[in-house]
Design a protein around this motif. Structure first.
Motif, PDB file in Angstrom:
ATOM      1  N   GLN A   4       0.822  -1.208   0.000  1.00 12.47           N
ATOM      2  CA  GLN A   4       0.000   0.000   0.000  1.00 12.47           C
ATOM      3  C   GLN A   4       0.862   1.267   0.000  1.00 12.47           C
ATOM      4  O   GLN A   4       0.546   2.245  -0.679  1.00 12.47           O
ATOM      5  CB  GLN A   4      -0.927   0.006   1.223  1.00 12.47           C
ATOM      6  CG  GLN A   4      -2.063  -1.005   1.173  1.00 12.47           C
ATOM      7  CD  GLN A   4      -1.670  -2.380   1.710  1.00 12.47           C
ATOM      8  OE1 GLN A   4      -0.488  -2.674   1.921  1.00 12.47           O
ATOM      9  NE2 GLN A   4      -2.645  -3.239   1.906  1.00 12.47           N
ATOM     10  N   PHE A  21      -2.391   6.459   2.275  1.00 18.29           N
ATOM     11  CA  PHE A  21      -2.225   6.695   3.717  1.00 18.29           C
ATOM     12  C   PHE A  21      -3.273   5.889   4.490  1.00 18.29           C
ATOM     13  O   PHE A  21      -2.959   5.175   5.443  1.00 18.29           O
ATOM     14  CB  PHE A  21      -2.385   8.199   3.994  1.00 18.29           C
ATOM     15  CG  PHE A  21      -2.000   8.619   5.388  1.00 18.29           C
ATOM     16  CD1 PHE A  21      -0.722   9.099   5.654  1.00 18.29           C
ATOM     17  CD2 PHE A  21      -2.902   8.560   6.434  1.00 18.29           C
ATOM     18  CE1 PHE A  21      -0.355   9.497   6.938  1.00 18.29           C
ATOM     19  CE2 PHE A  21      -2.545   8.948   7.724  1.00 18.29           C
ATOM     20  CZ  PHE A  21      -1.267   9.428   7.970  1.00 18.29           C
ATOM     21  N   VAL A  22      -4.529   5.999   4.028  1.00 15.30           N
ATOM     22  CA  VAL A  22      -5.625   5.256   4.672  1.00 15.30           C
ATOM     23  C   VAL A  22      -5.390   3.746   4.540  1.00 15.30           C
ATOM     24  O   VAL A  22      -5.490   2.996   5.519  1.00 15.30           O
ATOM     25  CB  VAL A  22      -6.979   5.649   4.037  1.00 15.30           C
ATOM     26  CG1 VAL A  22      -8.099   4.723   4.500  1.00 15.30           C
ATOM     27  CG2 VAL A  22      -7.318   7.101   4.364  1.00 15.30           C
ATOM     28  N   ALA A  23      -5.042   3.313   3.322  1.00 17.93           N
ATOM     29  CA  ALA A  23      -4.856   1.878   3.064  1.00 17.93           C
ATOM     30  C   ALA A  23      -3.682   1.307   3.863  1.00 17.93           C
ATOM     31  O   ALA A  23      -3.754   0.199   4.395  1.00 17.93           O
ATOM     32  CB  ALA A  23      -4.640   1.649   1.569  1.00 17.93           C
ATOM     33  N   ARG A  36      -2.490   2.463   6.743  1.00 16.77           N
ATOM     34  CA  ARG A  36      -2.851   2.390   8.159  1.00 16.77           C
ATOM     35  C   ARG A  36      -3.771   1.188   8.421  1.00 16.77           C
ATOM     36  O   ARG A  36      -3.651   0.516   9.436  1.00 16.77           O
ATOM     37  CB  ARG A  36      -3.517   3.688   8.636  1.00 16.77           C
ATOM     38  CG  ARG A  36      -2.579   4.899   8.629  1.00 16.77           C
ATOM     39  CD  ARG A  36      -2.837   5.818   9.802  1.00 16.77           C
ATOM     40  NE  ARG A  36      -2.497   5.186  11.044  1.00 16.77           N
ATOM     41  CZ  ARG A  36      -3.332   4.949  12.035  1.00 16.77           C
ATOM     42  NH1 ARG A  36      -4.591   5.303  11.930  1.00 16.77           N
ATOM     43  NH2 ARG A  36      -2.930   4.360  13.130  1.00 16.77           N
ATOM     44  N   ILE A  37      -4.699   0.915   7.515  1.00 21.94           N
ATOM     45  CA  ILE A  37      -5.578  -0.246   7.697  1.00 21.94           C
ATOM     46  C   ILE A  37      -4.741  -1.519   7.746  1.00 21.94           C
ATOM     47  O   ILE A  37      -4.935  -2.372   8.618  1.00 21.94           O
ATOM     48  CB  ILE A  37      -6.622  -0.317   6.549  1.00 21.94           C
ATOM     49  CG1 ILE A  37      -7.683   0.777   6.732  1.00 21.94           C
ATOM     50  CG2 ILE A  37      -7.281  -1.703   6.505  1.00 21.94           C
ATOM     51  CD1 ILE A  37      -8.692   0.870   5.594  1.00 21.94           C
ATOM     52  N   SER A  38      -3.784  -1.624   6.847  1.00 23.35           N
ATOM     53  CA  SER A  38      -2.982  -2.842   6.774  1.00 23.35           C
ATOM     54  C   SER A  38      -2.086  -3.030   8.004  1.00 23.35           C
ATOM     55  O   SER A  38      -2.052  -4.106   8.598  1.00 23.35           O
ATOM     56  CB  SER A  38      -2.145  -2.821   5.498  1.00 23.35           C
ATOM     57  OG  SER A  38      -1.527  -4.066   5.289  1.00 23.35           O
ATOM     58  N   THR A  82      -2.395  -1.652  11.003  1.00 20.59           N
ATOM     59  CA  THR A  82      -3.139  -1.827  12.261  1.00 20.59           C
ATOM     60  C   THR A  82      -3.779  -3.218  12.330  1.00 20.59           C
ATOM     61  O   THR A  82      -4.006  -3.740  13.416  1.00 20.59           O
ATOM     62  CB  THR A  82      -4.208  -0.728  12.483  1.00 20.59           C
ATOM     63  OG1 THR A  82      -5.051  -0.642  11.329  1.00 20.59           O
ATOM     64  CG2 THR A  82      -3.576   0.621  12.728  1.00 20.59           C
ATOM     65  N   THR A  83      -4.054  -3.812  11.165  1.00 17.71           N
ATOM     66  CA  THR A  83      -4.529  -5.200  11.143  1.00 17.71           C
ATOM     67  C   THR A  83      -3.456  -6.114  11.727  1.00 17.71           C
ATOM     68  O   THR A  83      -3.739  -6.966  12.575  1.00 17.71           O
ATOM     69  CB  THR A  83      -4.844  -5.638   9.696  1.00 17.71           C
ATOM     70  OG1 THR A  83      -5.850  -4.777   9.167  1.00 17.71           O
ATOM     71  CG2 THR A  83      -5.326  -7.076   9.638  1.00 17.71           C
TER      72      THR A  83
END
Lengths: 331, 331
Positions: free
Chosen positions: B107, B127-129, B131-133, B135-136
């Protein structure tokens, strides 16, 4: 001669530009109440779609921002070209706060996280378990919003330095939230287990977070998305339950039902019909926000009524066919 | 006559009590390098087990703290009685920081999050993608540690108010991390997408986080868990690659290989064998920590050697049969 100006008790707010809306995604609306740790995918999807419609002016859906691998797939999906076509990614200044619903509740109640103390092994274990459960839900909500093209970023109150003292917020670093909004992102906060200066730890509810955020960020309006049409005079499942359409809040914080005109004064004390507090608690919290001059709309999630509320269509006047509860300051 | 004392440039540290160890879980060790967003469950489990052995004195495994529903189950598991038997939950003061490995990398690189700017739609989406990855992955690591009875709490640098300026840390609120440790928890941080004052955003690597935390918290030792035995004189896959067992750091920050005695001076510049920087970068980062008087052990994760490093067994002397790299300040 100099006049001393009245000092405000609130510390300086880090919010430099106006916030349009704070939205509460009620735990009961976005999770399955009777099934542990189960998201109501259909409602969450619909809610995310409505948020996108309210926040992003473009009629076209922007490209998704969750590029994670889908279950049973070995690929990550992202099409950079789609982003090249986006001339702008302007997005309304919203803050999203969600409750826990069927996440976290079991872990917190089993261990007594809400009352501490942390040196009790069960409470310490419950603190960890509760945070795992609520951050799992937070991640899924951030994902659902990102798939709609909303630039959402998860922000846990625990990590953001929110502390309580005797279960009241004693410190909350809002600068990270403000910085995220100023940078064009949508912060997604949630009810969380936090440290408490007196009892060691507690549960900070989504509603308390919203009241605090509203006081500092002064949004144009606040929307509570729930699993029923609004606030009723008694448990909504009961026959003859009446939807309270408009509640007026006076300067001293007292409130009264303006619409509909009720024949008998309603007995609110007996109607404690939800787990987080009765009608009285719910209205009192909304009234505290309304007293700041901020309209509060309590409405059923994923309906045409919630979309109108999120859009801000109700700010000038409330149409007769709108179903929901407005809590409003009457000067 | 008064002497002016030399002023330190570091702001006051919020860490009031000593930290025993900062551990880096290398992304390459805990994820499958060649498979997108795939955790190496076996290694993560073994690493969590070793961390528990190093942190919790009791020979008995404490009760698990991840009470979430397991996949394909409808129940949440928690046995409160098990906690009643725990007289104490004393736990070594560790901070865990992990890299991203096969999470986040795709990402971030696809979108250029490391160099900004945020007003570019693709960067904002990335940036959003990212952080999602990441934090998962963070959530899964917190879960793995909690299952071992380690009271782990996830703390994202982005949420904790870490900012950079020109890719160097310009602000980092360490008080939340310190408060978590003081309350008996193990903070779990990670490489993250953060705001940058100059270029809008960037990627803050786990290694930079560790350097910063080490400077303020002054741990007794730092352990880097990797997928190879330590630092080699050339890519470890190459025949004749030599494991550098001990590296001495001088007061001016320069370093030299003390063990083994190398016949030819090694050509470190050509050996850029990993994605986050070559050997030189890796040693320089470790050297910066060692210069503070803190021993750094770089060792293969989930081996008997990593357990000895985590235990602190190497502090007095390094046994000949220990496989790994020690980076140490030589006064």
């Amino acid at each position: 001669m100099e006049h001393k100006t009245q000092q405000t008790t609130l510390p300086l707010s880090p919010f430099t530009q106006p916030i349009r809306c704070i939205v509460k995604l009620g735990g009961a609306a976005i999770t399955c109440k009777n099934e542990l740790e189960m998201i109501n995918e259909e409602i969450l999807h619909k809610v995310s779609e409505q948020l996108r419609q309210a926040m992003i002016a473009s009629s076209e859906k922007p490209p998704g921002m969750d590029w994670s691998k889908k279950p049973a797939s070995s690929e990550i999906f992202c099409d950079p070209e789609k982003f090249e076509d986006c001339s702008s990614m302007e997005c309304g200044r919203f803050i999203v706060v969600h409750g826990a619903g069927s996440f976290g509740h079991f872990q917190a109640s089993k261990s007594g996280v809400h009352k501490g103390p942390l040196n009790k092994p069960l409470v310490k274990g419950g603190f960890v378990a509760t945070r795992i459960s609520v951050t799992t839900l937070n991640l899924e909500i951030v994902r659902a919003l990102a798939r709609e093209g909303i630039p959402s970023v998860g922000m846990s109150p625990f990590s953001c330095g929110w502390f309580t003292s005797g279960r009241h917020i004693s410190s909350a670093d809002l600068s990270s939230v403000a910085k995220a909004i100023d940078s064009g992102f949508t912060p997604v906060l949630h009810g969380d287990a936090v440290f408490d200066e007196i009892q060691g730890c507690t549960i900070l509810s989504g509603d308390v977070i919203i009241s605090h955020l509203a006081a500092y960020s002064k949004p144009e309006y606040v929307v509570f998305l729930t699993d029923v049409c609004g606030v009723y005079d008694r448990p909504p499942m009961e026959p003859n339950a009446i939807l309270l359409k408009e509640i007026a809040v006076a300067e001293d914080g007292s409130w009264s039902v303006v619409k509909p005109k009720l024949q008998n004064s309603i007995e609110l004390t007996v109607a404690a019909h939800d787990t987080t507090g009765g009608i009285k608690t719910k209205i009192s919290e909304a009234a505290m926000i309304a007293k700041l001059g901020i309209d509060v709309y309590i409405v059923k999630a994923a309906t045409s009524h919630s979309l109108r509320a999120l859009n801000g269509d109700l700010r000038s006047s409330i149409p007769d066919d709108w179903l929901g509860t407005v809590v409003r300051y009457s000067r």
